[in-house]
Design a protein around this motif. Structure first.
Motif, PDB file in Angstrom:
ATOM      1  N   GLU A  68       0.812  -1.223   0.000  1.00 37.68           N
ATOM      2  CA  GLU A  68       0.000   0.000   0.000  1.00 37.68           C
ATOM      3  C   GLU A  68       0.845   1.272   0.000  1.00 37.68           C
ATOM      4  O   GLU A  68       0.474   2.277  -0.603  1.00 37.68           O
ATOM      5  CB  GLU A  68      -0.930   0.009   1.218  1.00 37.68           C
ATOM      6  CG  GLU A  68      -1.834   1.214   1.295  1.00 37.68           C
ATOM      7  CD  GLU A  68      -2.811   1.134   2.451  1.00 37.68           C
ATOM      8  OE1 GLU A  68      -3.351   2.196   2.808  1.00 37.68           O
ATOM      9  OE2 GLU A  68      -3.044   0.048   2.997  1.00 37.68           O
ATOM     10  N   HIS A  69       1.994   1.259   0.645  1.00 36.37           N
ATOM     11  CA  HIS A  69       2.817   2.460   0.758  1.00 36.37           C
ATOM     12  C   HIS A  69       4.117   2.366  -0.036  1.00 36.37           C
ATOM     13  O   HIS A  69       5.042   3.154   0.183  1.00 36.37           O
ATOM     14  CB  HIS A  69       3.123   2.732   2.235  1.00 36.37           C
ATOM     15  CG  HIS A  69       1.892   2.967   3.047  1.00 36.37           C
ATOM     16  ND1 HIS A  69       1.440   2.051   3.959  1.00 36.37           N
ATOM     17  CD2 HIS A  69       1.009   3.990   3.042  1.00 36.37           C
ATOM     18  CE1 HIS A  69       0.328   2.520   4.507  1.00 36.37           C
ATOM     19  NE2 HIS A  69       0.044   3.681   3.963  1.00 36.37           N
ATOM     20  N   THR A  70       4.179   1.433  -0.976  1.00 34.70           N
ATOM     21  CA  THR A  70       5.411   1.235  -1.741  1.00 34.70           C
ATOM     22  C   THR A  70       5.846   2.510  -2.452  1.00 34.70           C
ATOM     23  O   THR A  70       7.015   2.902  -2.383  1.00 34.70           O
ATOM     24  CB  THR A  70       5.235   0.098  -2.765  1.00 34.70           C
ATOM     25  OG1 THR A  70       4.945  -1.103  -2.041  1.00 34.70           O
ATOM     26  CG2 THR A  70       6.480  -0.098  -3.600  1.00 34.70           C
ATOM     27  N   PHE A  71       4.923   3.171  -3.134  1.00 34.33           N
ATOM     28  CA  PHE A  71       5.277   4.372  -3.895  1.00 34.33           C
ATOM     29  C   PHE A  71       5.821   5.473  -2.979  1.00 34.33           C
ATOM     30  O   PHE A  71       6.824   6.115  -3.289  1.00 34.33           O
ATOM     31  CB  PHE A  71       4.081   4.880  -4.705  1.00 34.33           C
ATOM     32  CG  PHE A  71       4.428   6.037  -5.585  1.00 34.33           C
ATOM     33  CD1 PHE A  71       5.142   5.851  -6.764  1.00 34.33           C
ATOM     34  CD2 PHE A  71       4.058   7.324  -5.229  1.00 34.33           C
ATOM     35  CE1 PHE A  71       5.481   6.927  -7.577  1.00 34.33           C
ATOM     36  CE2 PHE A  71       4.391   8.405  -6.032  1.00 34.33           C
ATOM     37  CZ  PHE A  71       5.103   8.200  -7.209  1.00 34.33           C
ATOM     38  N   GLU A  72       5.158   5.681  -1.827  1.00 38.62           N
ATOM     39  CA  GLU A  72       5.614   6.704  -0.888  1.00 38.62           C
ATOM     40  C   GLU A  72       7.006   6.385  -0.356  1.00 38.62           C
ATOM     41  O   GLU A  72       7.857   7.263  -0.228  1.00 38.62           O
ATOM     42  CB  GLU A  72       4.632   6.843   0.273  1.00 38.62           C
ATOM     43  CG  GLU A  72       3.316   7.494  -0.112  1.00 38.62           C
ATOM     44  CD  GLU A  72       2.299   6.502  -0.670  1.00 38.62           C
ATOM     45  OE1 GLU A  72       2.634   5.316  -0.896  1.00 38.62           O
ATOM     46  OE2 GLU A  72       1.157   6.927  -0.896  1.00 38.62           O
ATOM     47  N   GLU A  92       9.940  -6.644 -12.162  1.00 38.49           N
ATOM     48  CA  GLU A  92       8.937  -7.308 -11.308  1.00 38.49           C
ATOM     49  C   GLU A  92       9.388  -7.406  -9.849  1.00 38.49           C
ATOM     50  O   GLU A  92       9.141  -8.389  -9.168  1.00 38.49           O
ATOM     51  CB  GLU A  92       8.576  -8.685 -11.860  1.00 38.49           C
ATOM     52  CG  GLU A  92       7.948  -8.635 -13.236  1.00 38.49           C
ATOM     53  CD  GLU A  92       7.571  -9.993 -13.783  1.00 38.49           C
ATOM     54  OE1 GLU A  92       7.924 -11.022 -13.178  1.00 38.49           O
ATOM     55  OE2 GLU A  92       6.918 -10.018 -14.841  1.00 38.49           O
ATOM     56  N   LEU A  93      10.045  -6.346  -9.388  1.00 34.07           N
ATOM     57  CA  LEU A  93      10.521  -6.324  -8.008  1.00 34.07           C
ATOM     58  C   LEU A  93       9.572  -5.612  -7.071  1.00 34.07           C
ATOM     59  O   LEU A  93       9.812  -5.536  -5.872  1.00 34.07           O
ATOM     60  CB  LEU A  93      11.902  -5.660  -7.948  1.00 34.07           C
ATOM     61  CG  LEU A  93      13.007  -6.397  -8.703  1.00 34.07           C
ATOM     62  CD1 LEU A  93      14.281  -5.580  -8.712  1.00 34.07           C
ATOM     63  CD2 LEU A  93      13.240  -7.762  -8.077  1.00 34.07           C
ATOM     64  N   LEU A  94       8.478  -5.095  -7.614  1.00 29.30           N
ATOM     65  CA  LEU A  94       7.520  -4.356  -6.776  1.00 29.30           C
ATOM     66  C   LEU A  94       6.224  -5.141  -6.570  1.00 29.30           C
ATOM     67  O   LEU A  94       5.249  -4.589  -6.088  1.00 29.30           O
ATOM     68  CB  LEU A  94       7.214  -2.997  -7.420  1.00 29.30           C
ATOM     69  CG  LEU A  94       8.410  -2.071  -7.629  1.00 29.30           C
ATOM     70  CD1 LEU A  94       7.963  -0.787  -8.278  1.00 29.30           C
ATOM     71  CD2 LEU A  94       9.129  -1.824  -6.325  1.00 29.30           C
TER      72      LEU A  94
END
Length: 95
Positions: A68-72, A92-94
């Motif tokens: 949920e907070h990967t981008f932040e 494909e690491l995210l």
């Protein structure tokens, strides 16, 4: 429980989830609250254990969903730019 309490020992029964959710003392203290959740819509979680008059705590959401907070984290904490994030996504690491 009653014997221990009679002897001056603070004691309470061990409760399972259904018992816990209808315990009169916990209901009185608002121990559980329903909050929004990213995948479930709403969920019930344990409320804050402290009630303070000048700085009241408030539980206002459930736990984050996976990623949920990967981008932040990538942009604000790690200072990755869009190109670096795109490279990670292509690899494909995210996921």
């Amino acid at each position: 429980m009653a014997e221990l309490q009679a002897a001056g020992v603070a004691a309470h029964i061990v409760q399972n989830s259904p018992e816990f959710t209808v315990d009169p003392q916990l209901l009185h203290r608002n121990a559980l609250v329903e909050v929004p959740h990213g995948k479930q819509g709403t969920t019930t979680v344990e409320n804050t254990r402290f009630v303070m008059s000048r700085t009241p705590a408030q539980v206002d959401r459930g736990g984050p969903t996976l990623g949920e907070h990967t981008f932040e984290v990538l942009t604000e904490t790690l200072a990755y730019d869009g190109d670096r994030i795109a490279e990670l996504a292509v690899a494909e690491l995210l996921e």
